[in-house]
Design an enzyme around this catalytic site. Structure first.
Site, PDB file in Angstrom:
ATOM      1  N   TYR A  61     -69.062 -98.392-108.099  1.00 18.49           N
ATOM      2  CA  TYR A  61     -69.967 -99.353-108.728  1.00 18.49           C
ATOM      3  C   TYR A  61     -71.298 -99.400-107.971  1.00 18.49           C
ATOM      4  O   TYR A  61     -71.321 -99.550-106.748  1.00 18.49           O
ATOM      5  CB  TYR A  61     -69.357-100.750-108.761  1.00 18.49           C
ATOM      6  CG  TYR A  61     -68.311-100.966-109.835  1.00 18.49           C
ATOM      7  CD1 TYR A  61     -68.078-100.021-110.838  1.00 18.49           C
ATOM      8  CD2 TYR A  61     -67.551-102.126-109.857  1.00 18.49           C
ATOM      9  CE1 TYR A  61     -67.122-100.223-111.814  1.00 18.49           C
ATOM     10  CE2 TYR A  61     -66.581-102.342-110.831  1.00 18.49           C
ATOM     11  CZ  TYR A  61     -66.371-101.390-111.804  1.00 18.49           C
ATOM     12  OH  TYR A  61     -65.415-101.602-112.769  1.00 18.49           O
ATOM     13  N   THR A  62     -72.377 -99.343-108.722  1.00 19.17           N
ATOM     14  CA  THR A  62     -73.749 -99.305-108.187  1.00 19.17           C
ATOM     15  C   THR A  62     -73.824 -98.359-106.978  1.00 19.17           C
ATOM     16  O   THR A  62     -74.395 -98.684-105.948  1.00 19.17           O
ATOM     17  CB  THR A  62     -74.276-100.706-107.828  1.00 19.17           C
ATOM     18  OG1 THR A  62     -73.344-101.385-106.980  1.00 19.17           O
ATOM     19  CG2 THR A  62     -74.494-101.527-109.081  1.00 19.17           C
TER      20      THR A  62
END
Length: 354
Positions: A61-62
């Site tokens: 994630y990110t």
């Protein structure tokens, strides 16, 4: 009415978790639309200060920022957090073994998550998606080894067909390997097809359902209209939230009609549209904790208010009617009056799972 500190058991386990899980895919700005570290702290603090203990992320994630930020936010409070993360997704596009469900990627992904999170264990590790290449035995044995080593405590699975999850759970039970206790799937008023197979399977096999995108990517919050209709078939992660929703295929006329019904119920109840959509999701008996995601403190606080919303039967009927998915085989056939008569005759028989 419930609260974040009215804990639920997660699936067949004895693990106690809050009825809303805090999703952190929005922590970090590497994808162009997330919360910065200061706002992430505000969101995290608002959740934990109310008794919330169930926090969800993923290794990619990110681009890893989500786990790194979360690791900092948990300092001093780590032992009260039930930490959920995921492996499967590729972290180095040029390396064919940096993604997938095979043992090599699993071990490397977990080691990376532990470093990014600054912790020595993961309470709940999810397989993020079935890769259609790794044999089931390899996946299950590798997961069980991590549990036995103490790096992972419980297992979950996401985005996998019901028949495959049932196969994996059966093999784990027969061989004495660690079973799955959680199932993360997309579930909302604009995505109810999982009610056909995945939800009944979860109840029967002891998996607590953690719906992701319970607001349909924000569509059910009422902020999109006809002028926003779009599709996005690009392979990369879009740099806007609207682009992300468009990539799911949900930004369509049918979804907008459902969103309008949600707004009507919201006006009738005095709640926000997002709160109504979340409250509806919480009604399903297979659901343990929807995963909420917010980019601002105001959004997070609004979502948490869903725990205070009580929908009247008439409101639930309206929402169900507006969003009911078309039946599929064999239910399309077996639920017909003729077949029910052939199966049960004139007897009134209580059915399980209804």
């Amino acid at each position: 009415m419930t609260a974040l500190d009215q804990y639920r058991l997660l699936g067949r386990s004895g693990l106690r978790v809050s009825p809303l899980a805090l999703g952190t895919m929005t922590f970090g700005q590497d994808w162009g639309w997330g919360a910065d570290e200061a706002e992430a702290r505000n969101i995290f603090d608002a959740y934990v200060d109310r008794g919330g203990n169930f926090v969800d992320t993923a290794v990619n994630y990110t681009n890893g920022a989500s786990e790194r930020i979360l690791g900092k936010l948990m300092e001093g409070r780590r032992d009260r957090i039930v930490l959920s993360t995921k492996f499967t997704m590729a972290r180095a596009p040029g390396d064919p073994n940096s993604g997938g469900n095979h043992r090599m990627n699993l071990v490397r992904s977990v080691e990376q998550s532990l470093r990014q999170l600054g912790t020595d264990r993961i309470e709940l590790l999810h397989l993020h998606a079935w890769d259609d290449t790794t044999p089931p035995d390899e996946v299950l044995r590798a997961l069980d080894d991590l549990v036995r080593a103490g790096k992972v405590l419980y297992l979950g699975i996401c985005n996998t067909p019901a028949w495959r999850v049932a196969q994996l759970q059966t093999i784990a039970d027969l061989r004495g390997w660690s079973p799955f206790v959680a199932l993360q799937i997309e579930y909302s008023l604009v995505e109810r097809s999982v009610e056909h197979e995945l939800m009944p399977m979860a109840r029967a096999l002891g998996l607590g359902v953690m719906p992701w995108s319970p607001l349909g990517g924000g569509l059910l919050s009422g902020k999109y209209g006809a002028s926003d209709l779009a599709t996005n078939d690009a392979a990369g992660v879009a740099d806007t939230r609207k682009g992300v929703i468009a990539s799911t295929g949900l930004l369509n006329e049918a979804s907008l009609r459902i969103a309008e019904e949600v707004k009507a119920v919201a006006r009738a109840t005095g709640a926000s549209a997002a709160q109504v959509a979340l409250a509806w999701t919480l009604l399903h008996p297979a659901v343990t904790a929807p995963v909420i995601g917010a980019r601002t403190l105001a959004q997070a606080q609004d979502n948490l208010g869903a725990l205070d919303v009580k929908l009247d039967p008439d409101h639930v009927t309206r929402l169900n009617a507006a969003s009911r998915p078309a039946p599929i085989f064999p239910q399309r056939f077996t639920e017909r009056p003729l077949v029910q008569q052939l199966v049960f005759g004139d007897a009134a028989v209580e059915r399980r799972g209804r």
